[in-house]
Design a protein around this motif. Structure first.
Motif, short mmCIF file in Angstrom:
data_model
loop_
_atom_site.label_atom_id
_atom_site.label_comp_id
_atom_site.label_asym_id
_atom_site.label_seq_id
_atom_site.Cartn_x
_atom_site.Cartn_y
_atom_site.Cartn_z
N ALA A 46 0.75 -1.16 -0.11
CA ALA A 46 0.13 -0.02 0.02
C ALA A 46 0.95 1.12 0.02
O ALA A 46 0.71 2.02 1.01
CB ALA A 46 -0.80 -0.08 1.22
N MET A 49 -2.41 5.41 -1.78
CA MET A 49 -3.96 5.48 -1.29
C MET A 49 -4.66 5.07 -2.57
O MET A 49 -5.52 5.92 -3.17
CB MET A 49 -4.52 6.56 -0.57
CG MET A 49 -3.66 6.90 0.60
SD MET A 49 -3.91 5.80 1.88
CE MET A 49 -5.96 5.69 2.25
N SER A 51 -7.36 2.12 -4.49
CA SER A 51 -8.32 1.03 -4.39
C SER A 51 -7.54 -0.44 -4.65
O SER A 51 -7.72 -1.45 -3.95
CB SER A 51 -9.56 1.17 -4.96
OG SER A 51 -9.31 1.25 -6.30
N SER A 54 -5.10 -1.20 -2.18
CA SER A 54 -5.65 -1.61 -0.75
C SER A 54 -6.17 -2.87 -0.68
O SER A 54 -6.23 -3.90 0.14
CB SER A 54 -6.77 -0.60 -0.37
OG SER A 54 -6.02 0.71 -0.48
N GLU A 55 -7.15 -3.25 -1.96
CA GLU A 55 -7.57 -4.78 -1.95
C GLU A 55 -6.57 -5.75 -2.18
O GLU A 55 -6.77 -6.93 -1.56
CB GLU A 55 -8.28 -4.68 -3.50
CG GLU A 55 -9.15 -5.77 -3.81
CD GLU A 55 -9.69 -5.91 -5.16
OE1 GLU A 55 -10.21 -7.07 -5.53
OE2 GLU A 55 -9.70 -5.07 -5.86
N ALA A 57 -3.57 -5.71 -0.60
CA ALA A 57 -2.97 -5.60 0.66
C ALA A 57 -4.07 -6.50 1.64
O ALA A 57 -3.57 -7.27 2.43
CB ALA A 57 -2.73 -4.17 1.22
N LEU A 58 -5.22 -6.27 1.47
CA LEU A 58 -6.33 -7.00 2.24
C LEU A 58 -6.34 -8.48 1.87
O LEU A 58 -6.25 -9.13 2.72
CB LEU A 58 -7.56 -6.23 2.20
CG LEU A 58 -8.90 -6.66 2.91
CD1 LEU A 58 -8.50 -6.77 4.31
CD2 LEU A 58 -10.13 -6.15 2.59
#
Length: 332
Positions: A46, A49, A51, A54-55, A57-58
């Motif tokens: 990440a 910032m 999407s 972030s996706e 990384a999640l």
């Protein structure tokens, strides 16, 4: 700059986590090293910032957390139920590696990364789990499960890479296919898989550095990038052919060693599937290489970018010489 200066701390702790994991004398210490490695890689994914970052990384965090829970829970049962515990630890490590049949998360996470993170995920992040897996190769059942996973990884990594145009997904399924060779090597000896791992890491570093410099993420953008000289096309083509294991490229040397060992050990059935998958992966590498060679002419090139690879000619020449290193073996 690949990473902001503040992120070199996370890269240092990532490498430190791998070192702690492989040098630990207990499963609990190995788990601590894996957790440090995981929590250090999340900030590296990440970087912005975004999407997609972030996706990715999640998804990576959830899968690795599941593998860590299974790993530490199985290690608690090692004294009472050693056979079941070792099997569960092996499955947890396969999940962390992205080996079949637990490969489903690997291409999806890879799709949301930049090229430096692609290299880290495909090489450094796999070193500690594979080292821990080599400690388990004292049980015949676990060796057979590892060989079965290698066969599945070879077939899935080769067949799923067909008809893809996104370079990160191609590299992801190629990594799954190369993981099958390393799993077979892990079940045989430590020296062979370490040799394969380091050669694959150097080749992948060359590939990802070129793609990062050109900022290409698909086959069409690679064709439209700076390919107005035969030298540029040769560098990328040699890297792909070496990644596919075509002789006399450098990528063929570790495969040659593993093939000889498997023949001596009469592992002919796994060898058949590995060679079949190698031919299939070579097909979709050749599809890219032929396109690059045909379009190196400026008249045929739909060139929209001007990002030359010749700013550092010594580095480019070293990449070419590394890929042709194995052609000198008969002279040696």
């Amino acid at each position: 700059m690949i990473f902001p200066p503040s992120y070199f701390f996370f890269f240092f702790s990532l490498v430190l986590g791998s070192i702690i994991s492989i040098s630990s004398t207990s499963w609990f210490g190995a788990w601590i090293g894996l957790e440090l490695n995981l929590m250090s890689f999340i900030p590296l994914i990440a970087l912005k910032m975004n999407s997609f970052f972030s996706e990715a990384a999640l998804k990576y965090f959830l899968i690795q957390a599941l593998g860590s829970v299974l790993f530490i829970s199985s290690s608690f049962l090692f004294l009472s139920f050693s056979s079941f515990s070792m099997l569960s630890i092996l499955l947890a490590l396969l999940l962390k590696l992205g080996g079949a049949p637990f490969h489903f998360w690997f291409p999806q996470v890879m799709e949301g990364l930049k090229w430096p993170q692609v290299f880290i995920l495909s090489t450094i992040q796999k070193f500690a789990p594979m080292t821990l897996m080599s400690y388990l190769m004292i049980n015949e059942v676990l060796i057979k499960i590892t060989i079965f996973s290698a066969i599945l990884s070879a077939l899935i990594g080769s067949l799923s890479g067909l008809n893809l145009t996104l370079l990160r997904k191609i590299i992801a399924f190629s990594s799954i296919n190369h993981l099958s060779w390393m799993l077979i090597a892990i079940s045989i000896s430590d020296t062979s898989w370490l040799f394969y791992f380091f050669v694959y890491s150097f080749i992948l570093l060359s590939v990802t550095s070129i793609f990062h410099k050109l900022q290409t993420f698909s086959l069409s953008s690679l064709i439209q990038s700076d390919q107005n000289s035969i030298f540029h096309a040769i560098i990328i083509s040699l890297n792909f052919l070496s990644l596919g294991g075509l002789p006399p490229m450098t990528g063929f040397i570790p495969k040659w060693v593993i093939i000889q060992i498997m023949v001596n050990l009469n592992l002919l059935v796994p060898l058949f599937f590995l060679l079949l998958s190698a031919l299939i992966t070579l097909y979709f590498y050749l599809r890219i290489v032929i396109t690059l060679i045909l379009l190196f002419n400026p008249i045929l090139n739909f060139n929209m970018k001007h990002k030359s690879l010749t700013r550092n000619p010594l580095l480019s020449l070293s990449k070419v010489l590394f890929q042709l290193f194995s052609s000198l073996l008969p002279l040696m």
